[in-house]
Design a protein around this motif. Structure first.
Motif, PDB file in Angstrom:
ATOM      1  N   PHE A  99       0.841  -1.195   0.000  1.00  0.00           N
ATOM      2  CA  PHE A  99       0.000   0.000   0.000  1.00  0.00           C
ATOM      3  C   PHE A  99       0.881   1.252   0.000  1.00  0.00           C
ATOM      4  N   ALA A 100       1.942   1.240   0.809  1.00  0.00           N
ATOM      5  CA  ALA A 100       2.864   2.377   0.868  1.00  0.00           C
ATOM      6  C   ALA A 100       3.507   2.629  -0.490  1.00  0.00           C
ATOM      7  N   LEU A 101       3.915   1.563  -1.169  1.00  0.00           N
ATOM      8  CA  LEU A 101       4.531   1.715  -2.489  1.00  0.00           C
ATOM      9  C   LEU A 101       3.523   2.229  -3.505  1.00  0.00           C
ATOM     10  N   GLN A 102       2.317   1.710  -3.428  1.00  0.00           N
ATOM     11  CA  GLN A 102       1.279   2.122  -4.370  1.00  0.00           C
ATOM     12  C   GLN A 102       0.981   3.615  -4.250  1.00  0.00           C
ATOM     13  N   HIS A 103       0.979   4.132  -3.013  1.00  0.00           N
ATOM     14  CA  HIS A 103       0.669   5.540  -2.777  1.00  0.00           C
ATOM     15  C   HIS A 103       1.925   6.401  -2.651  1.00  0.00           C
ATOM     16  N   GLU A 104       3.088   5.746  -2.758  1.00  0.00           N
ATOM     17  CA  GLU A 104       4.377   6.442  -2.699  1.00  0.00           C
ATOM     18  C   GLU A 104       4.477   7.336  -1.465  1.00  0.00           C
ATOM     19  N   GLN A 105       4.083   6.776  -0.329  1.00  0.00           N
ATOM     20  CA  GLN A 105       4.222   7.517   0.914  1.00  0.00           C
ATOM     21  C   GLN A 105       4.421   6.555   2.069  1.00  0.00           C
ATOM     22  N   GLY A 106       5.014   7.067   3.119  1.00  0.00           N
ATOM     23  CA  GLY A 106       5.303   6.252   4.291  1.00  0.00           C
ATOM     24  C   GLY A 106       6.733   6.488   4.739  1.00  0.00           C
ATOM     25  N   PRO A 107       7.037   6.153   5.987  1.00  0.00           N
ATOM     26  CA  PRO A 107       8.389   6.376   6.510  1.00  0.00           C
ATOM     27  C   PRO A 107       9.483   5.690   5.716  1.00  0.00           C
ATOM     28  N   CYS A 108       9.231   4.458   5.252  1.00  0.00           N
ATOM     29  CA  CYS A 108      10.283   3.736   4.520  1.00  0.00           C
ATOM     30  C   CYS A 108      10.547   4.385   3.164  1.00  0.00           C
ATOM     31  N   VAL A 109       9.501   4.845   2.522  1.00  0.00           N
ATOM     32  CA  VAL A 109       9.662   5.534   1.233  1.00  0.00           C
ATOM     33  C   VAL A 109      10.476   6.803   1.429  1.00  0.00           C
ATOM     34  N   GLU A 110      10.151   7.576   2.483  1.00  0.00           N
ATOM     35  CA  GLU A 110      10.907   8.797   2.767  1.00  0.00           C
ATOM     36  C   GLU A 110      12.342   8.484   3.185  1.00  0.00           C
ATOM     37  N   CYS A 111      12.495   7.422   3.966  1.00  0.00           N
ATOM     38  CA  CYS A 111      13.822   7.023   4.431  1.00  0.00           C
ATOM     39  C   CYS A 111      14.722   6.675   3.246  1.00  0.00           C
ATOM     40  N   HIS A 112      14.176   5.962   2.268  1.00  0.00           N
ATOM     41  CA  HIS A 112      14.946   5.625   1.080  1.00  0.00           C
ATOM     42  C   HIS A 112      15.296   6.872   0.289  1.00  0.00           C
ATOM     43  N   ARG A 113      14.381   7.806   0.238  1.00  0.00           N
ATOM     44  CA  ARG A 113      14.603   9.028  -0.539  1.00  0.00           C
ATOM     45  C   ARG A 113      15.674   9.909   0.097  1.00  0.00           C
ATOM     46  N   THR A 114      15.663   9.997   1.426  1.00  0.00           N
ATOM     47  CA  THR A 114      16.571  10.916   2.122  1.00  0.00           C
ATOM     48  C   THR A 114      17.825  10.239   2.674  1.00  0.00           C
ATOM     49  N   GLY A 115      17.772   8.915   2.844  1.00  0.00           N
ATOM     50  CA  GLY A 115      18.889   8.205   3.454  1.00  0.00           C
ATOM     51  C   GLY A 115      18.990   8.430   4.943  1.00  0.00           C
ATOM     52  N   THR A 116      17.898   8.921   5.563  1.00  0.00           N
ATOM     53  CA  THR A 116      17.888   9.248   6.990  1.00  0.00           C
ATOM     54  C   THR A 116      16.861   8.406   7.724  1.00  0.00           C
TER      55      THR A 116
ATOM     56  N   GLU B  19      25.526   5.315  -0.791  1.00  0.00           N
ATOM     57  CA  GLU B  19      24.624   4.508  -1.607  1.00  0.00           C
ATOM     58  C   GLU B  19      23.498   3.937  -0.755  1.00  0.00           C
ATOM     59  N   VAL B  20      22.268   4.323  -1.071  1.00  0.00           N
ATOM     60  CA  VAL B  20      21.087   3.816  -0.369  1.00  0.00           C
ATOM     61  C   VAL B  20      20.373   2.845  -1.299  1.00  0.00           C
ATOM     62  N   ILE B  21      20.255   1.593  -0.874  1.00  0.00           N
ATOM     63  CA  ILE B  21      19.663   0.577  -1.753  1.00  0.00           C
ATOM     64  C   ILE B  21      18.257   0.184  -1.327  1.00  0.00           C
ATOM     65  N   GLY B  22      17.772   0.715  -0.197  1.00  0.00           N
ATOM     66  CA  GLY B  22      16.441   0.351   0.255  1.00  0.00           C
ATOM     67  C   GLY B  22      16.185   0.831   1.661  1.00  0.00           C
ATOM     68  N   GLY B  23      15.206   0.197   2.310  1.00  0.00           N
ATOM     69  CA  GLY B  23      14.855   0.595   3.662  1.00  0.00           C
ATOM     70  C   GLY B  23      14.310  -0.569   4.467  1.00  0.00           C
ATOM     71  N   LEU B  24      14.518  -0.507   5.769  1.00  0.00           N
ATOM     72  CA  LEU B  24      14.007  -1.494   6.714  1.00  0.00           C
ATOM     73  C   LEU B  24      12.919  -0.833   7.542  1.00  0.00           C
ATOM     74  N   SER B  25      11.718  -1.396   7.521  1.00  0.00           N
ATOM     75  CA  SER B  25      10.592  -0.865   8.286  1.00  0.00           C
ATOM     76  C   SER B  25      10.344  -1.737   9.512  1.00  0.00           C
ATOM     77  N   LEU B  26      10.041  -1.080  10.622  1.00  0.00           N
ATOM     78  CA  LEU B  26       9.673  -1.778  11.854  1.00  0.00           C
ATOM     79  C   LEU B  26       8.313  -1.254  12.309  1.00  0.00           C
ATOM     80  N   PHE B  27       7.470  -2.152  12.773  1.00  0.00           N
ATOM     81  CA  PHE B  27       6.128  -1.777  13.213  1.00  0.00           C
ATOM     82  C   PHE B  27       5.859  -2.373  14.591  1.00  0.00           C
ATOM     83  N   ASP B  28       5.103  -1.609  15.404  1.00  0.00           N
ATOM     84  CA  ASP B  28       4.761  -2.095  16.741  1.00  0.00           C
ATOM     85  C   ASP B  28       3.286  -1.851  17.004  1.00  0.00           C
TER      86      ASP B  28
END
Length: 242
Positions: A71-88, A129-138
């Motif tokens: 869903f996050a990829l489909q809507h291009e939003q979410g912490p992991c999407v932003e994390c990949h974009r910024t590297g932060t 080089e940022v190749i992706g992101g790791l998401s954690l949920f609680d």
């Protein structure tokens, strides 16, 4: 097994990527499992760049997380999407907070529907080089401690190094295979040149020129043509003599 021993086991799993039968999906599924064990979070997911630079979901600890990440990829939003974009890294995001969820309200609402209240995202990065992101949920309202954040980033970093190292090895193997194929083709071409030069009682340069002209005229690869000639699939007389 202590936490330190489990963390060491995760590092050893990453080192095992250097073997020939490395399975990326299996490795990243194991990473998700390690994150939930070591960090006391409810779920984890991993997104990686495809060759075109677009994020793709590769692994998730459960089906709810998989659907949420898609869903996050489909809507291009979410912490992991932003994390990949910024590297932060983005840590301790309260999905119930309008202020903290403001950059991704649609994702936050969907995450809450899935039962998650807090999320974190860490870059899978080596130097610049940022190749992706790791998401954690609680599903519980609890922050990731500074120590747990370091462990999470260490797991992401080790996984990144393992993936990039495996890509390097795979690329090197591909280059060796290409070189082997080129050398094999060279031998075939030399043999075909020799066959025509002997039959025509002419120089190998003239024979080579005739082969090249025939290959271009018939839209054949030069090595493909020469193999046909050597195997008898193409009669030598079919190639016009210079």
């Amino acid at each position: 097994m202590t936490r330190e021993e489990r963390l060491l086991a995760a590092v050893i799993e990453a080192v095992d990527t250097l073997v020939d039968d490395f399975d990326l999906i299996d490795f990243l599924q194991a990473l998700c499992a390690r994150c939930t064990e070591l960090l006391d979070v409810s779920a984890a997911g991993v997104m990686l760049e495809d060759p075109g630079g677009k994020l793709q979901l590769i692994a998730a600890s459960d089906e709810h997380t998989r659907l949420l990440e898609l869903f996050a990829l489909q809507h291009e939003q979410g912490p992991c999407v932003e994390c990949h974009r910024t590297g932060t890294a983005r840590l301790n995001i309260d999905l119930r907070s309008p202020a903290q969820a403001a950059p991704f309200p649609v994702f936050a609402a969907r995450a809450r529907e899935a039962g998650f209240l807090v999320t974190h995202a860490l870059p899978m990065r080596l130097r610049e080089e940022v190749i992706g992101g790791l998401s954690l949920f609680d599903s519980r309202v609890q922050d990731l401690s500074a120590g747990d954040a370091r462990v999470a980033q260490s797991l992401a970093d080790v996984a990144t190094i393992a993936i990039l190292q495996h890509r390097t090895i795979a690329h090197a193997n591909q280059q060796r295979a290409q070189m082997h194929a080129a050398l094999t083709s060279r031998v075939v071409i030399e043999q075909a040149k020799g066959i025509l030069a002997e039959r025509w009682n002419t120089s190998v340069d003239e024979a080579f020129d005739a082969l090249r002209r025939y290959a271009r005229a018939h839209q054949l690869g030069l090595s493909q043509l020469c193999r046909r000639l050597i195997d008898g699939q193409l009669a030598a007389d079919a190639v016009p003599r210079p």
